[in-house]
Design an enzyme around this catalytic site. Structure first.
Site, PDB file in Angstrom:
ATOM      1  N   SER A 172       0.849  -1.291   0.007  1.00 18.55           N
ATOM      2  CA  SER A 172       0.036  -0.108   0.028  1.00 18.55           C
ATOM      3  C   SER A 172       0.767   1.118   0.087  1.00 18.55           C
ATOM      4  O   SER A 172       0.503   2.380  -0.589  1.00 18.55           O
ATOM      5  CB  SER A 172      -1.074  -0.027   1.151  1.00 18.55           C
ATOM      6  OG  SER A 172      -0.305   0.180   2.620  1.00 18.55           O
TER       7      SER A 172
ATOM      8  N   MET B 243      10.664  -7.073   4.820  1.00 13.06           N
ATOM      9  CA  MET B 243      10.695  -7.679   5.867  1.00 13.06           C
ATOM     10  C   MET B 243      12.159  -8.395   6.345  1.00 13.06           C
ATOM     11  O   MET B 243      12.218  -9.437   6.754  1.00 13.06           O
ATOM     12  CB  MET B 243       9.604  -8.689   6.239  1.00 13.06           C
ATOM     13  CG  MET B 243       8.137  -8.081   6.179  1.00 13.06           C
ATOM     14  SD  MET B 243       7.936  -6.869   7.463  1.00 13.06           S
ATOM     15  CE  MET B 243       7.759  -7.810   8.838  1.00 13.06           C
TER      16      MET B 243
ATOM     17  N   HIS C 190       8.739   3.232   9.102  1.00 10.95           N
ATOM     18  CA  HIS C 190       8.556   2.368  10.056  1.00 10.95           C
ATOM     19  C   HIS C 190       7.112   2.655  10.802  1.00 10.95           C
ATOM     20  O   HIS C 190       7.038   3.959  10.873  1.00 10.95           O
ATOM     21  CB  HIS C 190       9.559   2.289  11.069  1.00 10.95           C
ATOM     22  CG  HIS C 190       9.581   1.477  12.241  1.00 10.95           C
ATOM     23  ND1 HIS C 190       9.669   0.083  12.450  1.00 10.95           N
ATOM     24  CD2 HIS C 190       9.146   1.833  13.465  1.00 10.95           C
ATOM     25  CE1 HIS C 190       9.503  -0.500  13.371  1.00 10.95           C
ATOM     26  NE2 HIS C 190       9.091   0.550  14.241  1.00 10.95           N
TER      27      HIS C 190
ATOM     28  N   ASP D  24      16.249  -0.174  12.399  1.00 11.27           N
ATOM     29  CA  ASP D  24      15.371   1.049  12.522  1.00 11.27           C
ATOM     30  C   ASP D  24      16.227   2.048  13.299  1.00 11.27           C
ATOM     31  O   ASP D  24      15.517   2.914  13.885  1.00 11.27           O
ATOM     32  CB  ASP D  24      14.100   0.669  13.036  1.00 11.27           C
ATOM     33  CG  ASP D  24      13.235  -0.399  12.462  1.00 11.27           C
ATOM     34  OD1 ASP D  24      13.175  -0.519  11.328  1.00 11.27           O
ATOM     35  OD2 ASP D  24      12.614  -1.144  13.035  1.00 11.27           O
TER      36      ASP D  24
ATOM     37  N   GLN E 234      -1.158   3.392   8.705  1.00  7.20           N
ATOM     38  CA  GLN E 234      -0.950   3.317   7.450  1.00  7.20           C
ATOM     39  C   GLN E 234      -1.522   4.514   6.732  1.00  7.20           C
ATOM     40  O   GLN E 234      -1.078   4.957   5.682  1.00  7.20           O
ATOM     41  CB  GLN E 234      -1.545   2.115   6.775  1.00  7.20           C
ATOM     42  CG  GLN E 234      -0.725   0.867   7.346  1.00  7.20           C
ATOM     43  CD  GLN E 234      -0.613   0.198   6.361  1.00  7.20           C
ATOM     44  OE1 GLN E 234      -1.285  -0.890   5.801  1.00  7.20           O
ATOM     45  NE2 GLN E 234       0.752  -0.034   5.639  1.00  7.20           N
TER      46      GLN E 234
ATOM     47  N   GLN F  93      -1.592   7.506   7.798  1.00  2.47           N
ATOM     48  CA  GLN F  93      -0.503   8.478   7.824  1.00  2.47           C
ATOM     49  C   GLN F  93       0.761   8.104   7.066  1.00  2.47           C
ATOM     50  O   GLN F  93       1.460   9.066   6.437  1.00  2.47           O
ATOM     51  CB  GLN F  93      -0.259   8.740   9.125  1.00  2.47           C
ATOM     52  CG  GLN F  93      -1.067   9.294   9.994  1.00  2.47           C
ATOM     53  CD  GLN F  93      -1.717  10.733   9.562  1.00  2.47           C
ATOM     54  OE1 GLN F  93      -0.766  11.481   8.992  1.00  2.47           O
ATOM     55  NE2 GLN F  93      -3.044  10.933   9.381  1.00  2.47           N
ATOM     56  N   GLU F  94       1.043   7.016   7.067  1.00  2.00           N
ATOM     57  CA  GLU F  94       2.191   6.239   6.077  1.00  2.00           C
ATOM     58  C   GLU F  94       2.052   6.773   4.740  1.00  2.00           C
ATOM     59  O   GLU F  94       3.027   7.417   4.166  1.00  2.00           O
ATOM     60  CB  GLU F  94       2.204   4.864   6.116  1.00  2.00           C
ATOM     61  CG  GLU F  94       2.872   4.325   7.533  1.00  2.00           C
ATOM     62  CD  GLU F  94       3.071   2.773   7.449  1.00  2.00           C
ATOM     63  OE1 GLU F  94       3.712   2.317   8.430  1.00  2.00           O
ATOM     64  OE2 GLU F  94       2.440   2.321   6.599  1.00  2.00           O
TER      65      GLU F  94
END
Ligand code: GRF
Length: 203
Positions: A13, A92, A111, A147, A173, A175-176
């Site tokens: 996404s 991942m 992240h 991270d 998500q 906001q991502e």
């Protein structure tokens, strides 16, 4: 124009939000290829639907890192397509020194938490379990750590009463999908500089 390559493992996404920003004309960049370590990852379908070269990379025997022959194959593909920025979008695996050395200061990640809080896996669950009132997402440069690289930008997301891991992750998500195109815009406009561990944004 900025030539972006995207690495992912899942539904993609975030990759879609970047594709959409380019199509809308709000991000001056092109996506030169998409790579995934999962053969049927939907991120590869999204790439193909948009005419972007899509590659599955078998990363065996490693389960959690990109190293060895697969790492070299990734580097070769990225170089072949002339990528100048590597965007990790739900990839991942730990990126190791071979790729970092091939693209120094040119790999970024998103992240699902306000780093340095809740690094690693299932950060939205960590935030819930830890009783956080606010969490969010972070776009950052990638270094050897988990991270830990210099932070480009963050977006906050409140943790609501009754949130489940799924509902919280869904709001993160949203906001991502704003944060990643925004960070890429800064990079495409040449407005980011890394000074030590800090990222400086210029006007
Ligand atoms: C995102 O939550 C991202 O922060 C994390 O993995 C998820 C990927 O989602 N690194 P998608 O594949 O982009 O939908």
């Amino acid at each position: 124009m900025l030539s972006i390559a995207i690495l992912g493992s899942g539904k993609g996404s975030n990759a879609q939000s970047i594709i959409d920003a380019i199509k809308a004309g709000t991000l001056n960049a092109r996506i030169v290829c998409v790579l995934a370590d999962v053969q049927d990852a939907f991120i590869l379908d999204r790439a193909r639907q948009n005419g972007i070269p899509a590659y599955y990379i078998d990363c065996a025997p490693f389960k959690t890192k990109l190293e060895g022959a697969a790492e070299q194959k990734v580097i070769d593909i990225l170089k072949k397509h002339g990528a100048d920025l590597i965007v990790l979008a739900g990839f991942m695996r730990m990126v190791k020194s071979g790729l970092l050395r091939a693209f120094p200061g040119k790999i970024i990640n998103i992240h699902p938490a306000l780093l340095p809080n809740f690094p690693g896996l299932h950060s939205w669950k960590q935030a819930l379990d830890g009783g956080a009132k606010v969490t969010g997402c972070t776009v950052h440069f990638v270094d050897e750590g988990m991270d830990t690289g210099p932070i480009i930008l963050q977006k906050e997301v409140p943790v609501l009463a009754g949130d489940t891991p799924e509902s919280l992750h869904a709001r993160i998500q949203v906001q991502e999908h704003i944060a990643y195109p925004e960070a890429l815009r800064l990079i495409s406009e040449g407005r980011l500089r890394i000074e030590g561990r800090r990222v400086v944004v210029t006007n």
